[in-house]
Design an enzyme around this catalytic site. Sequence first.
Site, PDB file in Angstrom:
ATOM      1  N   LYS A  19      46.110  39.467  58.735  1.00 34.47           N
ATOM      2  CA  LYS A  19      44.976  38.552  58.430  1.00 34.47           C
ATOM      3  C   LYS A  19      44.413  39.082  57.341  1.00 34.47           C
ATOM      4  CE  LYS A  19      41.444  36.004  59.310  1.00 34.47           C
ATOM      5  NZ  LYS A  19      40.865  35.104  60.471  1.00 34.47           N
ATOM      6  N   HIS A  25      41.286  27.622  60.314  1.00 34.46           N
ATOM      7  CA  HIS A  25      40.063  27.076  60.562  1.00 34.46           C
ATOM      8  C   HIS A  25      39.640  26.257  59.380  1.00 34.46           C
ATOM      9  CE1 HIS A  25      38.441  30.706  58.888  1.00 34.46           C
ATOM     10  NE2 HIS A  25      38.500  31.293  60.182  1.00 34.46           N
ATOM     11  N   HIS A  77      44.879  30.740  66.502  1.00 36.10           N
ATOM     12  CA  HIS A  77      43.896  31.616  66.166  1.00 36.10           C
ATOM     13  C   HIS A  77      42.785  31.831  67.168  1.00 36.10           C
ATOM     14  CE1 HIS A  77      40.913  32.774  62.817  1.00 36.10           C
ATOM     15  NE2 HIS A  77      40.145  32.892  63.905  1.00 36.10           N
TER      16      HIS A  77
HETATM   17  C1  NCD Z   1      34.484  34.765  64.239  1.00 36.04           C
HETATM   18  C2  NCD Z   1      34.194  35.948  65.169  1.00 36.04           C
HETATM   19  O1  NCD Z   1      33.275  35.852  65.858  1.00 36.04           O
HETATM   20  O2  NCD Z   1      34.787  37.114  65.236  1.00 36.04           O
HETATM   21  N1  NCD Z   1      33.539  33.972  63.929  1.00 36.04           N
HETATM   22  C3  NCD Z   1      33.391  32.555  63.821  1.00 36.04           C
HETATM   23  O3  NCD Z   1      32.357  32.091  63.524  1.00 36.04           O
HETATM   24  N2  NCD Z   1      34.328  32.042  63.813  1.00 36.04           N
HETATM   25  C4  NCD Z   1      34.966  35.405  62.836  1.00 36.04           C
HETATM   26  C5  NCD Z   1      35.644  34.373  62.276  1.00 36.04           C
HETATM   27  O4  NCD Z   1      36.745  33.920  62.472  1.00 36.04           O
HETATM   28  O5  NCD Z   1      35.426  33.989  61.279  1.00 36.04           O
HETATM   29 ZN    ZN Z   2      38.222  33.489  63.769  1.00 32.05          ZN
END
Ligand code: NCD
Ligand code: ZN
Length: 345
Positions: A100, A175, A14
């Site tokens: 996704k 995540h 990811h």
């Molecule tokens: C990600 C992004 O900045 O594109 N940000 C994050 O906080 N992880 C988007 C995501 O995966 O939620």
């Molecule tokens: Zn992300």
Amino acid sequence: MTSQITLRRPDDWHLHLRDGNMLRAVLPSTATHFARAIIMPNLVPPVVTSADAAGYRDRILSALPEGSIFEPLMTLYLTEQTDPDDVAAAHASGLIKAVKLYPAGATTNSASGVSHFDSVRPTLERMAEIGLPLCVHGEVTDSDIDIFDREAVFIDRVLDPIRRTTPGLRVVMEHITTSNAVDYARSQDETLGATITTHHLVINRNHILAGGIKPHYYCLPVAKREEHRLALRDAATSGEARFFLGTDSAPHTDANKLLPCGCAGCFTAPNTMSILAQAFEEDGALDKLEGFTSLNGPAFYGLPVNKETITLTKGDPVTYPSHVETPDGPVTVFDPGFDLNWRVE
Ligand code: NCD
Ligand code: ZN
């Protein structure tokens, strides 16, 4: 005492690479250590069709530094207008490795995401037939649901119903940030995988909010209580095949982070492997690191493990640059808040 470990070259399941100037600035950080990465499609506009994904893959490949070998594993951004035939063709040609799902409004650039899950049912059913995984950003977006509860509520209200109505669909809970998600992943069969980021293994919500607000620790899903971080550490270091690394390295310029309404995302690509080695060593689980970074992900995606290896050596504290420069301004590298003794050779 172990002072050197050699692992199959890791993959990142990811990753946000962005486009243009940012892509060129951050790609070397990943390509130096990682062989492959699942590339998130949340560009503006998003990577929705197979033609979009082919164009984006070409831009990534042409941004690679001379001589570096890195394979971007492309994804499509699921919308309510997604054409199941286009998805199936992109999978059959080998162009994409996953689709996704962003609930509309859940995170950065998710406005085109899904609000009505019934409208994407034909695509999900087709994906189940052809064995194409669905990567899920697992948070509800209802304004009446507390941001710290959004993942747990998503599991009950959205994820579990999708699992029940689309048997055989391979799903990655991305995540994950809660013990609820760890427990749910463990309750499911081998068609469910879960990625864990580097930063969620080392920070909890106090790091963001106690003693002054720390925008560089703000990401989505937001870090939770310590008990949840400990559950993630237990999962990552367990050696269980369902858990693997997805850094969610998400670069934003400091100018965009340090605002009254700053962007979510931690930029962990440069020092991820050093942080992980430190964390796994602390938990007496260095022998489980290779599974987490290099073996479990390929097994879930049905891809070969990498032939090359990387070696980490323990010694004096390693320093990483605090920023990566881009033409649009600096991007701060994630600071784990402790010394890193493991250097990638
Ligand atoms: C990600 C992004 O900045 O594109 N940000 C994050 O906080 N992880 C988007 C995501 O995966 O939620
Ligand atoms: Zn992300």
